[in-house]
Structure formats: C-alpha cells, structure tokens
Motif scaffolding. Structure first.
Motif, PDB file in Angstrom:
ATOM      1  N   LEU A 194       0.809  -0.927   0.038  1.00  0.00           N
ATOM      2  CA  LEU A 194      -0.281   0.003  -0.244  1.00  0.00           C
ATOM      3  C   LEU A 194       0.514   0.818  -0.095  1.00  0.00           C
ATOM      4  O   LEU A 194       0.528   1.830  -1.032  1.00  0.00           O
ATOM      5  CB  LEU A 194      -0.909  -0.138   1.127  1.00  0.00           C
ATOM      6  N   ALA A 195       1.902   1.033   1.005  1.00  0.00           N
ATOM      7  CA  ALA A 195       2.529   2.676   0.765  1.00  0.00           C
ATOM      8  C   ALA A 195       3.407   2.590  -0.741  1.00  0.00           C
ATOM      9  O   ALA A 195       3.990   4.115  -0.800  1.00  0.00           O
ATOM     10  CB  ALA A 195       3.833   2.357   1.738  1.00  0.00           C
ATOM     11  N   ARG A 196       3.933   1.157  -1.049  1.00  0.00           N
ATOM     12  CA  ARG A 196       4.027   1.776  -3.111  1.00  0.00           C
ATOM     13  C   ARG A 196       3.398   2.466  -3.339  1.00  0.00           C
ATOM     14  O   ARG A 196       4.177   3.554  -4.586  1.00  0.00           O
ATOM     15  CB  ARG A 196       4.776   0.312  -3.180  1.00  0.00           C
ATOM     16  N   ILE A 197       2.327   1.903  -3.252  1.00  0.00           N
ATOM     17  CA  ILE A 197       1.393   2.143  -4.461  1.00  0.00           C
ATOM     18  C   ILE A 197       0.747   4.219  -4.036  1.00  0.00           C
ATOM     19  O   ILE A 197       1.026   4.394  -4.465  1.00  0.00           O
ATOM     20  CB  ILE A 197      -0.054   1.591  -4.437  1.00  0.00           C
ATOM     21  N   ILE A 198       0.463   4.402  -2.458  1.00  0.00           N
ATOM     22  CA  ILE A 198       0.391   5.665  -2.798  1.00  0.00           C
ATOM     23  C   ILE A 198       2.185   6.389  -3.226  1.00  0.00           C
ATOM     24  O   ILE A 198       2.196   7.524  -3.530  1.00  0.00           O
ATOM     25  CB  ILE A 198       0.614   5.466  -0.922  1.00  0.00           C
ATOM     26  N   ASP A 199       3.235   5.648  -2.719  1.00  0.00           N
ATOM     27  CA  ASP A 199       4.254   6.158  -3.459  1.00  0.00           C
ATOM     28  C   ASP A 199       3.835   6.962  -5.052  1.00  0.00           C
ATOM     29  O   ASP A 199       4.324   8.257  -5.260  1.00  0.00           O
ATOM     30  CB  ASP A 199       5.656   6.061  -2.563  1.00  0.00           C
ATOM     31  N   ARG A 200       3.921   5.851  -5.491  1.00  0.00           N
ATOM     32  CA  ARG A 200       4.186   5.664  -6.846  1.00  0.00           C
ATOM     33  C   ARG A 200       2.673   6.853  -7.431  1.00  0.00           C
ATOM     34  O   ARG A 200       3.376   7.203  -8.726  1.00  0.00           O
ATOM     35  CB  ARG A 200       3.322   3.899  -7.587  1.00  0.00           C
TER      36      ARG A 200
END
Length: 154
Positions: free
Chosen positions: A42-48
C-alpha cells in the motif's frame, strides 16, 4: 480442605486455557506478517501515485490519457490493498476475541464453545476475504506493469 483441590483444579483449568490460546496467538503472528507485507505494498502504491501527481512525469506518461489510466489503476490497487488490510485486521481482532473468550470461559466457569467457534469461523472467513483482496491487488499489479526488455548489441 475442599478449597485446596478446587484451587488446584482452577490452576489446571487456567493452564489448559493458556494451552488452548497458543494456537490463536500463532495465527496472530502469521496475520501480522501478512499485514506487514500488505502495508508495504500500500505504501508503494501511494508513493507511486504521489510521484505521478507531484513530480515531473516520465515521457510515456506525458499524455494526459495515459496518466489518467495509470492513476485509475493505482486507485484500484490502493482500494484492494486497503480492503485486504481492513479484512485481515478484522481477522486479527476476532482472533484476539477468541483468546479473550477462552479465558472468560475458564474464569466464569461458563460454557462458551459456541461463541469461540463462531468467532474463530468469522476470523477465518475475514482472513480468506483479506487474502482474496490481496491476491486481486497482486494480479492487477502484475497485469499492469510493463517491463521493457532492451536487446543487447551483439
């Protein structure tokens, strides 16, 4: 004189309750590991998503239609990841309730097997739902990611 054997029996009941509570505690450890992986995704999705909306865009996303499609994909992935985290967290809470009811059963000397069974079944179902959402997010991610292979010069 009757209080001594009764105290020994209560100690045996508490010991048995602790033994019964160990299996759900190990399940909690597994769920915690899953939640860690899901939160990382989820953190990687938000960062992207932030990088696409706040920074200079890559060449292939300069077109607003391509950017819109990419942001929609990220939003769907974010939704699935968030739903997976919610379901798995509910599962963990239900497992905690199983442990609490096991101890209440011993302390109150009341038969609560049906409550324990219902809570454990609900926990398992919510874990299945969470894993289903997680699988959907992973499939969406692998379907939408494109890796370009550059041919080497011979």
């Amino acid at each position: 004189m009757n209080s001594i054997p009764e105290a020994a029996m209560n100690f045996g009941d508490i010991t048995h309750a602790i033994q019964l509570a160990l299996a759900p505690v190990f399940l909690l450890t597994g769920i915690a590991g899953l939640l860690n992986v899901m939160a990382g995704r989820l953190a990687r999705i938000i960062d992207r998503g932030r990088s696409l909306t706040e920074k200079e865009l890559p060449q292939h996303l300069q077109d607003s239609d391509a950017l819109h499609k990419e942001l929609n994909r990220l939003e769907r992935r974010r939704h699935y990841a968030s739903s997976a985290i919610t379901a798995c967290t509910c599962s963990a809470l239900l497992v905690c309730m199983v442990v609490a009811v096991i101890f209440l059963q011993v302390l109150l000397q009341v038969e609560l097997k049906w409550v324990i069974s219902a809570l454990f079944t609900a926990s398992t179902i919510t874990l299945i739902v969470g894993l289903g959402y997680f699988l959907r997010e992973v499939h969406l991610a692998t379907r939408t990611v494109r890796i370009q292979v550059i041919a080497r010069a011979k």
